[in-house]
Design an enzyme around this catalytic site. Structure first.
Site, PDB file in Angstrom:
ATOM      1  N   ASP A 144      80.565  93.546  80.072  1.00  0.00           N
ATOM      2  CA  ASP A 144      80.440  93.914  81.486  1.00  0.00           C
ATOM      3  C   ASP A 144      81.105  92.801  82.301  1.00  0.00           C
ATOM      4  O   ASP A 144      82.330  92.785  82.442  1.00  0.00           O
ATOM      5  CB  ASP A 144      78.937  94.071  81.764  1.00  0.00           C
ATOM      6  CG  ASP A 144      78.613  94.638  83.123  1.00  0.00           C
ATOM      7  OD1 ASP A 144      79.406  94.461  84.052  1.00  0.00           O
ATOM      8  OD2 ASP A 144      77.547  95.263  83.273  1.00  0.00           O
ATOM      9  N   GLU A 151      79.231  93.557  69.931  1.00  0.00           N
ATOM     10  CA  GLU A 151      78.559  93.766  71.217  1.00  0.00           C
ATOM     11  C   GLU A 151      78.447  95.257  71.498  1.00  0.00           C
ATOM     12  O   GLU A 151      79.312  96.033  71.081  1.00  0.00           O
ATOM     13  CB  GLU A 151      79.368  93.121  72.350  1.00  0.00           C
ATOM     14  CG  GLU A 151      78.984  91.709  72.693  1.00  0.00           C
ATOM     15  CD  GLU A 151      77.676  91.626  73.507  1.00  0.00           C
ATOM     16  OE1 GLU A 151      76.877  92.584  73.477  1.00  0.00           O
ATOM     17  OE2 GLU A 151      77.468  90.604  74.161  1.00  0.00           O
ATOM     18  N   PHE A 160      75.772 102.275  85.783  1.00  0.00           N
ATOM     19  CA  PHE A 160      74.744 101.680  84.936  1.00  0.00           C
ATOM     20  C   PHE A 160      74.391 102.701  83.865  1.00  0.00           C
ATOM     21  O   PHE A 160      74.164 103.876  84.164  1.00  0.00           O
ATOM     22  CB  PHE A 160      73.500 101.303  85.744  1.00  0.00           C
ATOM     23  CG  PHE A 160      72.553 100.478  84.921  1.00  0.00           C
ATOM     24  CD1 PHE A 160      72.776  99.126  84.746  1.00  0.00           C
ATOM     25  CD2 PHE A 160      71.484 101.068  84.266  1.00  0.00           C
ATOM     26  CE1 PHE A 160      71.938  98.363  83.946  1.00  0.00           C
ATOM     27  CE2 PHE A 160      70.636 100.316  83.475  1.00  0.00           C
ATOM     28  CZ  PHE A 160      70.861  98.966  83.308  1.00  0.00           C
ATOM     29  N   GLY A 173      70.939  94.589  72.527  1.00  0.00           N
ATOM     30  CA  GLY A 173      71.670  95.833  72.756  1.00  0.00           C
ATOM     31  C   GLY A 173      72.512  96.345  71.610  1.00  0.00           C
ATOM     32  O   GLY A 173      72.696  97.554  71.469  1.00  0.00           O
ATOM     33  N   LYS A 193      83.402  97.723  80.325  1.00  0.00           N
ATOM     34  CA  LYS A 193      83.309  98.108  81.743  1.00  0.00           C
ATOM     35  C   LYS A 193      84.185  97.119  82.524  1.00  0.00           C
ATOM     36  O   LYS A 193      83.697  96.178  83.144  1.00  0.00           O
ATOM     37  CB  LYS A 193      81.842  98.027  82.183  1.00  0.00           C
ATOM     38  CG  LYS A 193      81.479  98.898  83.364  1.00  0.00           C
ATOM     39  CD  LYS A 193      80.114  98.528  83.901  1.00  0.00           C
ATOM     40  CE  LYS A 193      78.983  99.217  83.194  1.00  0.00           C
ATOM     41  NZ  LYS A 193      77.673  98.914  83.852  1.00  0.00           N
ATOM     42  N   ASP A 209      69.457  99.300  77.349  1.00  0.00           N
ATOM     43  CA  ASP A 209      68.189  99.542  78.040  1.00  0.00           C
ATOM     44  C   ASP A 209      68.308  99.462  79.560  1.00  0.00           C
ATOM     45  O   ASP A 209      69.271  98.944  80.110  1.00  0.00           O
ATOM     46  CB  ASP A 209      67.161  98.491  77.619  1.00  0.00           C
ATOM     47  CG  ASP A 209      67.445  97.122  78.255  1.00  0.00           C
ATOM     48  OD1 ASP A 209      68.605  96.683  78.209  1.00  0.00           O
ATOM     49  OD2 ASP A 209      66.514  96.534  78.823  1.00  0.00           O
TER      50      ASP A 209
HETATM   51  C1  PRP Z   1      73.745  93.285  77.809  1.00  0.00           C
HETATM   52  C2  PRP Z   1      74.677  93.662  76.672  1.00  0.00           C
HETATM   53  C3  PRP Z   1      75.622  92.498  76.592  1.00  0.00           C
HETATM   54  C4  PRP Z   1      75.633  91.944  78.004  1.00  0.00           C
HETATM   55  C5  PRP Z   1      76.900  92.327  78.687  1.00  0.00           C
HETATM   56  O1  PRP Z   1      72.716  92.521  77.287  1.00  0.00           O
HETATM   57  O2  PRP Z   1      73.989  93.869  75.478  1.00  0.00           O
HETATM   58  O3  PRP Z   1      75.175  91.511  75.688  1.00  0.00           O
HETATM   59  O4  PRP Z   1      74.531  92.524  78.705  1.00  0.00           O
HETATM   60  O5  PRP Z   1      76.886  91.908  80.027  1.00  0.00           O
HETATM   61  P1  PRP Z   1      77.836  90.780  80.586  1.00  0.00           P
HETATM   62  O6  PRP Z   1      79.222  91.085  80.101  1.00  0.00           O
HETATM   63  O7  PRP Z   1      77.702  90.947  82.081  1.00  0.00           O
HETATM   64  O8  PRP Z   1      77.341  89.451  80.144  1.00  0.00           O
HETATM   65  P2  PRP Z   1      71.404  92.160  78.133  1.00  0.00           P
HETATM   66  O9  PRP Z   1      71.617  90.827  78.774  1.00  0.00           O
HETATM   67  O10 PRP Z   1      71.070  93.304  79.027  1.00  0.00           O
HETATM   68  O11 PRP Z   1      70.296  91.952  77.024  1.00  0.00           O
HETATM   69  P3  PRP Z   1      69.833  93.023  75.893  1.00  0.00           P
HETATM   70  O12 PRP Z   1      71.035  93.264  75.008  1.00  0.00           O
HETATM   71  O13 PRP Z   1      68.736  92.312  75.185  1.00  0.00           O
HETATM   72  O14 PRP Z   1      69.376  94.269  76.588  1.00  0.00           O
END
Ligand code: PRP
Length: 183
Positions: free
Chosen positions: A103, A99, A152, A42, A131, A159
């Site tokens: 979330d 990052e 979302f 991401g 968030k 993505d």
């Molecule tokens: C997303 C984003 C963060 C993480 C945050 O990655 O890039 O790394 O989620 O969420 P959290 O605070 O609940 O852990 P994702 O796992 O969707 O993978 P990606 O970046 O490859 O899409």
């Protein structure tokens, strides 16, 4: 999939935010050459814009891979991690962890724990988005772009089921997909 997208954060607001974060980092790292470490996938768009706004010389650019969502719109709670990093890249270095969004905090806290074991001289977190309503694990964001509501979102590297990362702005879904039933 074809979701109806609602603009949430414009390209212009993102650019302004990235420039402000780069200025803050330049101020704090002006006598150092930090390692900038992105969390894939991401963060790749944000990080590429951020480092091009920074004046501070960067020692190396590194990446780790974390994944928590799979193809769902809510975090599964499981964070898988693969780090293809030499400990030498981190040890005794000033590391800026980048990052796209914090979330639940699970991914970031896992990354911080893993990177801390490599004994960096310092480790700070820069996240474009926060968030906070969904936080499960406390995370300190040292350099924060924008706080967003519990929607979302997609775009600017973020993505849904691997789609929409290429969008220049950040969007919410008009009809947010229902979260799966928690087990
Ligand atoms: C997303 C984003 C963060 C993480 C945050 O990655 O890039 O790394 O989620 O969420 P959290 O605070 O609940 O852990 P994702 O796992 O969707 O993978 P990606 O970046 O490859 O899409």
């Amino acid at each position: 999939m074809n979701q109806e997208l609602v603009p949430l954060i414009s390209r212009q607001e993102i650019a302004k935010t990235v420039a402000r974060l780069a200025r803050e980092l330049d101020q704090d790292y002006r006598d150092r050459t930090p390692v900038v470490l992105g969390v894939l996938k991401g963060s790749f768009v944000f990080m590429s814009d951020l480092i091009r706004q920074m004046q501070t010389p960067i020692r190396t650019v590194e990446f780790i891979r974390l994944s928590s969502y799979g193809s769902s719109t809510v975090s599964s709670g499981e964070v898988t991690m693969s780090i293809h990093l030499s400990p030498d890249a981190i040890a005794q270095q000033d590391v800026i962890l980048v990052e796209d969004i914090v979330d639940t905090g699970r991914s970031t806290s896992r990354a911080i724990a893993a990177l801390s074991a490599y004994q960096p001289a310092s480790l700070k977190l820069c996240s474009l988005l926060d968030k906070p309503d969904r936080r499960r694990i406390p995370v300190t964001i040292d350099y924060l772009g924008l706080t967003i509501p519990d929607r979302f979102i997609v775009g600017y590297g973020i993505d849904f089921d691997e789609q929409y990362r290429q969008l220049g702005g950040i969007y919410a879904f008009a009809n947010e997909p229902a979260p799966p039933i928690a087990s």
